[in-house]
Every structure is written in structure tokens, then in C-alpha cells.
Design a protein around this motif. Structure first.
Motif, PDB file in Angstrom:
ATOM      1  N   LEU A   1      65.880  42.300  46.594  1.00 28.55           N
ATOM      2  CA  LEU A   1      66.283  43.343  45.637  1.00 28.55           C
ATOM      3  C   LEU A   1      67.712  43.842  45.860  1.00 28.55           C
ATOM      4  O   LEU A   1      68.122  44.851  45.285  1.00 28.55           O
ATOM      5  CB  LEU A   1      65.313  44.535  45.703  1.00 28.55           C
ATOM      6  CG  LEU A   1      63.891  44.287  45.185  1.00 28.55           C
ATOM      7  CD1 LEU A   1      63.039  45.543  45.323  1.00 28.55           C
ATOM      8  CD2 LEU A   1      63.895  43.824  43.726  1.00 28.55           C
ATOM      9  N   ARG A   2      68.490  43.104  46.646  1.00 25.43           N
ATOM     10  CA  ARG A   2      69.816  43.648  46.988  1.00 25.43           C
ATOM     11  C   ARG A   2      70.748  43.723  45.783  1.00 25.43           C
ATOM     12  O   ARG A   2      71.533  44.668  45.663  1.00 25.43           O
ATOM     13  CB  ARG A   2      70.458  42.866  48.140  1.00 25.43           C
ATOM     14  CG  ARG A   2      70.879  41.461  47.826  1.00 25.43           C
ATOM     15  CD  ARG A   2      71.203  40.688  49.120  1.00 25.43           C
ATOM     16  NE  ARG A   2      71.459  39.298  48.824  1.00 25.43           N
ATOM     17  CZ  ARG A   2      72.659  38.727  48.850  1.00 25.43           C
ATOM     18  NH1 ARG A   2      73.724  39.417  49.192  1.00 25.43           N
ATOM     19  NH2 ARG A   2      72.810  37.457  48.558  1.00 25.43           N
ATOM     20  N   ASP A   3      70.658  42.768  44.863  1.00 25.24           N
ATOM     21  CA  ASP A   3      71.558  42.830  43.695  1.00 25.24           C
ATOM     22  C   ASP A   3      71.166  43.960  42.756  1.00 25.24           C
ATOM     23  O   ASP A   3      72.020  44.596  42.135  1.00 25.24           O
ATOM     24  CB  ASP A   3      71.601  41.479  42.974  1.00 25.24           C
ATOM     25  CG  ASP A   3      72.308  40.427  43.834  1.00 25.24           C
ATOM     26  OD1 ASP A   3      73.236  40.812  44.591  1.00 25.24           O
ATOM     27  OD2 ASP A   3      71.932  39.243  43.775  1.00 25.24           O
ATOM     28  N   ASP A   4      69.866  44.236  42.679  1.00 21.22           N
ATOM     29  CA  ASP A   4      69.393  45.370  41.898  1.00 21.22           C
ATOM     30  C   ASP A   4      69.918  46.680  42.508  1.00 21.22           C
ATOM     31  O   ASP A   4      70.374  47.577  41.791  1.00 21.22           O
ATOM     32  CB  ASP A   4      67.863  45.366  41.886  1.00 21.22           C
ATOM     33  CG  ASP A   4      67.270  46.480  41.035  1.00 21.22           C
ATOM     34  OD1 ASP A   4      66.763  46.173  39.948  1.00 21.22           O
ATOM     35  OD2 ASP A   4      67.327  47.649  41.450  1.00 21.22           O
ATOM     36  N   LEU A   5      69.873  46.768  43.821  1.00 15.50           N
ATOM     37  CA  LEU A   5      70.369  47.966  44.508  1.00 15.50           C
ATOM     38  C   LEU A   5      71.876  48.113  44.304  1.00 15.50           C
ATOM     39  O   LEU A   5      72.373  49.220  44.061  1.00 15.50           O
ATOM     40  CB  LEU A   5      70.035  47.890  46.003  1.00 15.50           C
ATOM     41  CG  LEU A   5      70.541  49.050  46.876  1.00 15.50           C
ATOM     42  CD1 LEU A   5      70.058  50.399  46.350  1.00 15.50           C
ATOM     43  CD2 LEU A   5      70.121  48.871  48.323  1.00 15.50           C
ATOM     44  N   ARG A   6      72.590  47.005  44.377  1.00 13.97           N
ATOM     45  CA  ARG A   6      74.045  47.040  44.170  1.00 13.97           C
ATOM     46  C   ARG A   6      74.371  47.597  42.782  1.00 13.97           C
ATOM     47  O   ARG A   6      75.214  48.482  42.621  1.00 13.97           O
ATOM     48  CB  ARG A   6      74.623  45.624  44.321  1.00 13.97           C
ATOM     49  CG  ARG A   6      76.144  45.586  44.507  1.00 13.97           C
ATOM     50  CD  ARG A   6      76.704  44.156  44.561  1.00 13.97           C
ATOM     51  NE  ARG A   6      75.799  43.194  45.168  1.00 13.97           N
ATOM     52  CZ  ARG A   6      75.681  42.994  46.486  1.00 13.97           C
ATOM     53  NH1 ARG A   6      76.407  43.698  47.327  1.00 13.97           N
ATOM     54  NH2 ARG A   6      74.835  42.100  46.966  1.00 13.97           N
TER      55      ARG A   6
END
Length: 200
Positions: A149-154
Motif C-alpha cells: 500500500l505504499r503508493d496509496d500512502l504516498r
């Protein structure tokens, strides 16, 4: 699931302590950060420190130092994102975060977070403790976070989101309840440091 990597969040500005690195203050003969490293390292597959500014000041710890990638002190979520990007570069699936100013967190932090995440596609769990007024208190700097989910968090951070719980709830995040109310006692003021000396 593979053992998570650990990321200690030390990116805050420590304004109530008069600035500087709270984690470098001494508690019982070693730094607060030293206590945190000692507690977290046996529970994780590897460890890094999220901190901004000159990394050299942490050289004695022999840890990778990962700064925020989002400008302007975006809070703990920016540190989580930096940790997730670091973990992705190592091929890891998850990280567990701990705050640099919280020396007495549970020795079973990681097993309990993993237990609470069973059956989740994207393991996302925050630590919580009982709270007399609110029923329970969440500790957003202590959590299990999925690299997926890192791109969503970014994108959320770039869109201005700063509240950890708003993001975790949007992704069906869970909580792991730790029974001891003082389990996540953190050192914000000189008085807190005195209290912590007594707790040792």
C-alpha cells in the motif's frame, strides 16, 4: 508471512523537549533510542531509523538512516512511507514501526501485531491500550504496515493527509490491544524523563 522489518520513527521535532533528538537523551545509562533498538531488534528481520537532517549524529547505532521523502515534517505517516520504500528495496512485505521516544513498549509487540493481522490481504494493524476515558487509546506510531500500500500512502500524503487513523481506517486497519495502560509511555517533556527513570 515473512518476519517484518523494523523502522524506528525519529523524524519528529521534539518541541516540548526544546528541540533536538529526544531519542539521544540518556535513560538509565544508555540513550532512549538504545532502549528502543534493544527491544525491537530481536522481534524483526532487520532494522532502520527514520530521521531527518544530518545522519552522522546516529553513526554509533550502525543502522541504515532513512529520511522522509515528503517535504515539510508531514508527521509519522511520512516516516512510515520512508520505511515502506526502504523495505520494498529489500524485497520485504511488511514493516513494524516503533517511536524513538517510547522505551518500554512490549517485548511481544511484533507477534501480537502479526496475530491481529491474520487473514488480511494487506496486514495493517495499530497498537492500542485500554483508556479509562475513551475505552481504548490507539498508538499510531506503533503498527504493522504493508509494502503493497505504499503508493496509496504516498498519494494520500501528497494530497495533504496527515492523520494516521484516517488512512488506516480507509484500508480496513485493525488494532492489537495490549493490556497494560502504560505500555507505550512516551517521553515528551523533562518531567516524563524523570518518570521514565522511576519506571526503569
Amino acid at each position: 508471512m515473512k518476519q517484518p522489518l523494523g523502522v524506528i520513527l525519529a523524524g519528529g521535532q521534539a518541541t516540548r523537549m526544546g528541540g533536538g533528538d529526544k531519542g539521544m537523551l540518556t535513560l538509565g545509562g544508555q540513550t532512549i533510542l538504545g532502549h528502543v533498538v534493544e527491544r525491537l531488534s530481536p522481534q524483526v528481520a532487520g532494522l532502520a531509523l527514520n530521521a531527518n537532517g544530518d545522519a552522522e549524529r546516529f553513526a554509533a547505532l550502525n543502522l541504515p538512516i532513512i529520511p522522509d521523502s515528503i517535504d515539510g515534517f508531514a508527521g509519522p505517516l511520512a516516516g512510515v512511507l520512508a520505511g515502506l520504500d526502504w523495505a520494498a528495496s529489500l524485497g520485504a512485505d511488511t514493516i513494524v514501526t516503533a517511536a524513538a521516544d517510547t522505551p518500554f513498549f512490549p517485548g511481544d509487540l511484533v507477534p501480537q501485531l502479526l496475530l491481529a493481522s491474520e487473514g488480511m490481504d494487506h496486514p495493517l494493524v495499530l497498537a492500542a491500550t485500554p483508556d479509562a476515558e475513551r475505552g481504548k487509546a490507539r498508538h499510531p506510531t506503533f503498527g504493522l504496515w504493508p509494502v503493497a500500500l505504499r503508493d496509496d500512502l504516498r498519494a494520500a500524503l501528497q494530497g495533504g493527509l496527515r492523520k494516521v487513523v484516517l488512512w488506516t481506517q480507509a484500508h480496513g486497519g485493525r488494532e492489537a490491544l495490549f493490556p497494560h495502560e502504560q505500555a507505550f509511555f512516551n517521553i515528551n517533556t523533562p518531567e516524563d524523563l524523570k518518570t521514565a527513570e522511576g519506571m526503569l
